[in-house]
Design a protein around this motif. Structure first.
Motif, PDB file in Angstrom:
ATOM      1  N   GLU A 303       0.827  -1.211   0.000  1.00 29.34           N
ATOM      2  CA  GLU A 303       0.000   0.000   0.000  1.00 29.34           C
ATOM      3  C   GLU A 303       0.859   1.258   0.000  1.00 29.34           C
ATOM      4  OE1 GLU A 303      -2.770  -0.095   3.179  1.00 29.34           O
ATOM      5  OE2 GLU A 303      -3.913  -1.787   2.375  1.00 29.34           O
ATOM      6  N   GLU A 304       1.898   1.272   0.836  1.00 30.14           N
ATOM      7  CA  GLU A 304       2.766   2.447   0.939  1.00 30.14           C
ATOM      8  C   GLU A 304       3.979   2.340   0.013  1.00 30.14           C
ATOM      9  OE1 GLU A 304       3.833   3.179   4.945  1.00 30.14           O
ATOM     10  OE2 GLU A 304       1.768   3.221   5.682  1.00 30.14           O
ATOM     11  N   HIS A 305       4.093   1.236  -0.714  1.00 31.87           N
ATOM     12  CA  HIS A 305       5.223   0.984  -1.615  1.00 31.87           C
ATOM     13  C   HIS A 305       6.541   1.160  -0.854  1.00 31.87           C
ATOM     14  CE1 HIS A 305       6.177  -0.101  -5.680  1.00 31.87           C
ATOM     15  NE2 HIS A 305       7.139   0.802  -5.749  1.00 31.87           N
ATOM     16  N   ALA A 306       6.560   0.537   0.330  1.00 35.28           N
ATOM     17  CA  ALA A 306       7.727   0.649   1.209  1.00 35.28           C
ATOM     18  C   ALA A 306       8.229  -0.745   1.553  1.00 35.28           C
ATOM     19  CB  ALA A 306       7.371   1.411   2.471  1.00 35.28           C
ATOM     20  N   ALA A 307       9.511  -0.831   1.876  1.00 42.15           N
ATOM     21  CA  ALA A 307      10.128  -2.125   2.214  1.00 42.15           C
ATOM     22  C   ALA A 307      10.933  -1.987   3.498  1.00 42.15           C
ATOM     23  CB  ALA A 307      11.036  -2.584   1.077  1.00 42.15           C
ATOM     24  N   LEU A 308      10.790  -2.968   4.380  1.00 49.48           N
ATOM     25  CA  LEU A 308      11.610  -3.056   5.576  1.00 49.48           C
ATOM     26  C   LEU A 308      12.637  -4.153   5.339  1.00 49.48           C
ATOM     27  CD1 LEU A 308      12.294  -2.439   8.550  1.00 49.48           C
ATOM     28  CD2 LEU A 308      10.558  -4.125   9.212  1.00 49.48           C
ATOM     29  N   VAL A 309      13.907  -3.777   5.375  1.00 48.59           N
ATOM     30  CA  VAL A 309      14.983  -4.720   5.068  1.00 48.59           C
ATOM     31  C   VAL A 309      15.748  -5.030   6.353  1.00 48.59           C
ATOM     32  CG1 VAL A 309      17.076  -5.111   3.718  1.00 48.59           C
ATOM     33  CG2 VAL A 309      15.189  -3.797   2.736  1.00 48.59           C
ATOM     34  N   ILE A 310      15.909  -6.319   6.626  1.00 49.57           N
ATOM     35  CA  ILE A 310      16.639  -6.763   7.812  1.00 49.57           C
ATOM     36  C   ILE A 310      18.027  -7.226   7.371  1.00 49.57           C
ATOM     37  CG2 ILE A 310      16.578  -8.216   9.858  1.00 49.57           C
ATOM     38  CD1 ILE A 310      14.170  -6.294   9.455  1.00 49.57           C
ATOM     39  N   VAL A 311      19.052  -6.698   8.022  1.00 50.91           N
ATOM     40  CA  VAL A 311      20.437  -7.062   7.703  1.00 50.91           C
ATOM     41  C   VAL A 311      21.152  -7.491   8.981  1.00 50.91           C
ATOM     42  CG1 VAL A 311      20.529  -5.450   5.763  1.00 50.91           C
ATOM     43  CG2 VAL A 311      21.280  -4.689   8.015  1.00 50.91           C
ATOM     44  N   PRO A 312      22.218  -8.300   8.864  1.00 49.96           N
ATOM     45  CA  PRO A 312      23.012  -8.640  10.054  1.00 49.96           C
ATOM     46  C   PRO A 312      23.572  -7.377  10.701  1.00 49.96           C
ATOM     47  CG  PRO A 312      23.612 -10.028   8.186  1.00 49.96           C
ATOM     48  CD  PRO A 312      22.721  -8.948   7.654  1.00 49.96           C
ATOM     49  N   ASP A 313      23.806  -7.450  12.018  1.00 49.94           N
ATOM     50  CA  ASP A 313      24.284  -6.267  12.745  1.00 49.94           C
ATOM     51  C   ASP A 313      25.546  -5.680  12.123  1.00 49.94           C
ATOM     52  OD1 ASP A 313      22.232  -6.983  14.309  1.00 49.94           O
ATOM     53  OD2 ASP A 313      23.354  -7.217  16.168  1.00 49.94           O
ATOM     54  N   LYS A 314      26.472  -6.530  11.721  1.00 52.81           N
ATOM     55  CA  LYS A 314      27.745  -6.058  11.187  1.00 52.81           C
ATOM     56  C   LYS A 314      27.604  -5.458   9.794  1.00 52.81           C
ATOM     57  CE  LYS A 314      30.631  -9.330  13.782  1.00 52.81           C
ATOM     58  NZ  LYS A 314      31.631 -10.424  13.681  1.00 52.81           N
ATOM     59  N   GLN A 315      26.470  -5.698   9.146  1.00 55.31           N
ATOM     60  CA  GLN A 315      26.246  -5.204   7.781  1.00 55.31           C
ATOM     61  C   GLN A 315      25.426  -3.912   7.750  1.00 55.31           C
ATOM     62  OE1 GLN A 315      27.027  -6.925   4.557  1.00 55.31           O
ATOM     63  NE2 GLN A 315      28.541  -7.833   5.913  1.00 55.31           N
ATOM     64  N   LEU A 316      24.985  -3.443   8.920  1.00 54.80           N
ATOM     65  CA  LEU A 316      24.080  -2.297   8.962  1.00 54.80           C
ATOM     66  C   LEU A 316      24.707  -1.038   8.345  1.00 54.80           C
ATOM     67  CD1 LEU A 316      21.361  -1.151   9.835  1.00 54.80           C
ATOM     68  CD2 LEU A 316      22.383  -0.610  12.070  1.00 54.80           C
ATOM     69  N   SER A 317      25.904  -0.686   8.771  1.00 52.50           N
ATOM     70  CA  SER A 317      26.548   0.523   8.253  1.00 52.50           C
ATOM     71  C   SER A 317      26.854   0.385   6.762  1.00 52.50           C
ATOM     72  CB  SER A 317      27.831   0.829   9.023  1.00 52.50           C
ATOM     73  OG  SER A 317      28.743  -0.250   8.902  1.00 52.50           O
ATOM     74  N   LEU A 318      27.219  -0.827   6.314  1.00 50.75           N
ATOM     75  CA  LEU A 318      27.507  -1.060   4.898  1.00 50.75           C
ATOM     76  C   LEU A 318      26.229  -0.927   4.069  1.00 50.75           C
ATOM     77  CD1 LEU A 318      29.633  -1.883   2.793  1.00 50.75           C
ATOM     78  CD2 LEU A 318      29.025  -4.282   3.236  1.00 50.75           C
ATOM     79  N   ALA A 319      25.115  -1.433   4.594  1.00 54.43           N
ATOM     80  CA  ALA A 319      23.843  -1.361   3.879  1.00 54.43           C
ATOM     81  C   ALA A 319      23.360   0.083   3.744  1.00 54.43           C
ATOM     82  CB  ALA A 319      22.786  -2.204   4.584  1.00 54.43           C
ATOM     83  N   ILE A 320      23.553   0.861   4.798  1.00 54.42           N
ATOM     84  CA  ILE A 320      23.132   2.268   4.752  1.00 54.42           C
ATOM     85  C   ILE A 320      24.080   3.077   3.888  1.00 54.42           C
ATOM     86  CG2 ILE A 320      22.805   4.354   6.138  1.00 54.42           C
ATOM     87  CD1 ILE A 320      21.887   2.498   8.430  1.00 54.42           C
ATOM     88  N   GLY A 321      25.387   2.829   4.020  1.00 62.02           N
ATOM     89  CA  GLY A 321      26.387   3.542   3.234  1.00 62.02           C
ATOM     90  C   GLY A 321      26.750   4.878   3.841  1.00 62.02           C
ATOM     91  N   LYS A 322      27.806   5.470   3.324  1.00 60.12           N
ATOM     92  CA  LYS A 322      28.269   6.764   3.830  1.00 60.12           C
ATOM     93  C   LYS A 322      27.204   7.831   3.594  1.00 60.12           C
ATOM     94  CE  LYS A 322      32.114  10.028   3.466  1.00 60.12           C
ATOM     95  NZ  LYS A 322      33.378  10.355   2.754  1.00 60.12           N
TER      96      LYS A 322
END
Length: 442
Positions: A303-322
């Motif tokens: 409905e909101e065309h949104a996604a919640l993505v779950i990543v490992p704790d150590k991958q959080l900063s890499l997934a978000i990026g600088k």
């Protein structure tokens, strides 16, 4: 043997890349204008043509003259006898076209030819430049930096010049005279001063054209470039898909030992490029788009065309990026709004939510138990629409209930009011402040 005039015209045509016939045509039109100037300020309307001899360069003028008995002005009139030599059935009052080349027209022709070479030919050249590039809008062009002008980079593209405006320049690029670089021909404007070619180094179509140039599979259509998300000079994400079974689209773009993608990176002065696998499944596509981060799972809210993505704790900063760059580009690439959480944060949220639900359920059970054991008291609704319970007023309950008898049950925290066994209101109990009110009891 060809004359110097013919040789000069041929040389100009070769240097400018335009047909010599076009140059001669411009010169003839200019000579017509030059001849009409010799006729005075207000010459009568007449047809004038000029013919240039391509071998000798000699100019001959042919103009309309009126047939008369007595010639007063030979610029506009011709004797009937002379007219009959040109046209056998010439009659008085009509016009005939005869050669009217002035005695000193050779000098005028030479001056006019010089002016045409300096001015008129540029206009012809502009038209041919427009004709050459009008069908090349949207193409990748190799250009040479010529100079800088008021923040614009002036590029030389063969016989044409293009402008690279400040907003189409990449901040990381450094432009210098003689530098060769590839640009995207974004727009061709036809202006009074000639065609204006607008180039870009920031357009995402530049990425697509570079991939078409470096990756044969994209050029021939066996690999399709689905979408591009770019922050010029910093990072680009490209989604690709195979149109033919057995082809690795990502591997085709990267090339053996990364040579293909490296060529594109070098052309973009080190801009990082992520090539990801496109998928018709939104979950897989979003997970791929967040590369190089690993994804545990993806939850979609259609409905909101949104996604919640779950990543490992150590991958959080890499997934978000600088500064959020990786997730921002992934959102642009996929078209979904993406929210990223670590697995631990999700577990903590679920635990907190579970505890909150537990507290709410326990409180509900306690309330139900207290109500089951609570004493039922009856009160009449006062004229002001309120009821009195333990020296405190509660309400208003509505004018339609004035004078009605209501049932009251109290727990340790709240007062519940019923009418015909239906709950109609509940209030938090007011602490007793010692004020005495008379209960209106039945």
């Amino acid at each position: 043997m060809k004359s110097d005039f013919y040789t000069a015209i041929s040389q100009i045509a070769a240097e400018r890349g335009i047909p010599k016939e076009a140059i001669i045509d411009v010169m003839e039109k200019a000579l017509i204008t030059a001849y009409k100037r010799t006729l005075g300020n207000n010459p009568p309307p007449m047809e004038v043509t000029v013919r240039l001899d391509q071998q000798t360069g000699a100019a001959r003028v042919y103009a309309e003259k009126q047939v008369v008995d007595d010639v007063l002005d030979d610029r506009f009139e011709i004797d009937i006898a002379d007219a009959l030599k040109v046209k056998a059935d010439a009659q008085l009052g009509e016009t005939v076209v005869v050669e009217s080349t002035p005695h000193d027209f050779g000098r005028i022709a030479a001056q006019t030819a010089k002016q045409v070479v300096l001015q008129g030919i540029k206009e012809v050249e502009r038209e041919y430049i427009y004709g050459e590039y009008m069908d090349r809008e949207g193409e990748l062009i190799t250009a040479t930096v010529q100079r800088m002008a008021k923040g614009n980079v002036i590029l030389e593209m063969g016989k044409a010049e293009a402008i690279l405006p400040p907003k189409e320049q990449v901040d990381n690029d450094r432009y210098y005279h003689g530098q060769r670089l590839k640009v995207y021909l974004m727009e061709i404007r036809r202006e009074d001063r000639g065609p204006r070619l607008i180039a870009s180094r920031t357009h995402k179509q530049l990425i697509m054209r570079l991939f078409e140039m470096e990756v044969p599979e994209i050029y021939n259509g066996t690999v399709e470039l689905k979408s591009v998300a770019r922050e010029p000079g910093l990072r680009t994400k490209v989604a690709v898909a195979a149109r033919q079974e057995g082809i690795d689209p990502v591997g085709s773009c990267v090339g053996m030992r990364g040579i293909r993608i490296q060529n594109i990176v070098n052309e973009l002065n080190g801009e990082k490029i992520d090539v990801v696998q496109w998928s018709s499944d939104a979950r897989d596509f979003i997970a791929n788009a967040l590369s190089p981060a690993q994804v545990v799972e993806v939850h979609l809210n259609e409905e909101e065309h949104a996604a919640l993505v779950i990543v490992p704790d150590k991958q959080l900063s890499l997934a978000i990026g600088k500064e959020g760059q990786n997730v921002r580009l992934a959102a642009k690439l996929t078209g979904w709004r993406i929210d990223i959480k670590s697995a631990t944060a999700l577990l903590e949220e679920e635990r907190a939510a579970s505890e909150a639900r537990g507290y709410a359920e326990a409180e509900q059970l306690q309330t139900e138990a207290e109500l089951a054991n609570a004493r039922v008291e009856t009160r009449k609704v006062r004229p002001d629409g309120r009821v009195v319970y333990q020296n405190h007023q509660y309400g208003p309950l509505g004018n339609d209930l004035i004078g009605e008898s209501l049932q009251l049950r109290a727990t340790s925290q709240k007062l519940y009011i019923y009418h015909h066994d239906r709950l109609i209101a509940s209030y938090i109990l007011v602490e007793d402040d010692g004020t005495s009110l008379v209960d209106d009891e039945e």
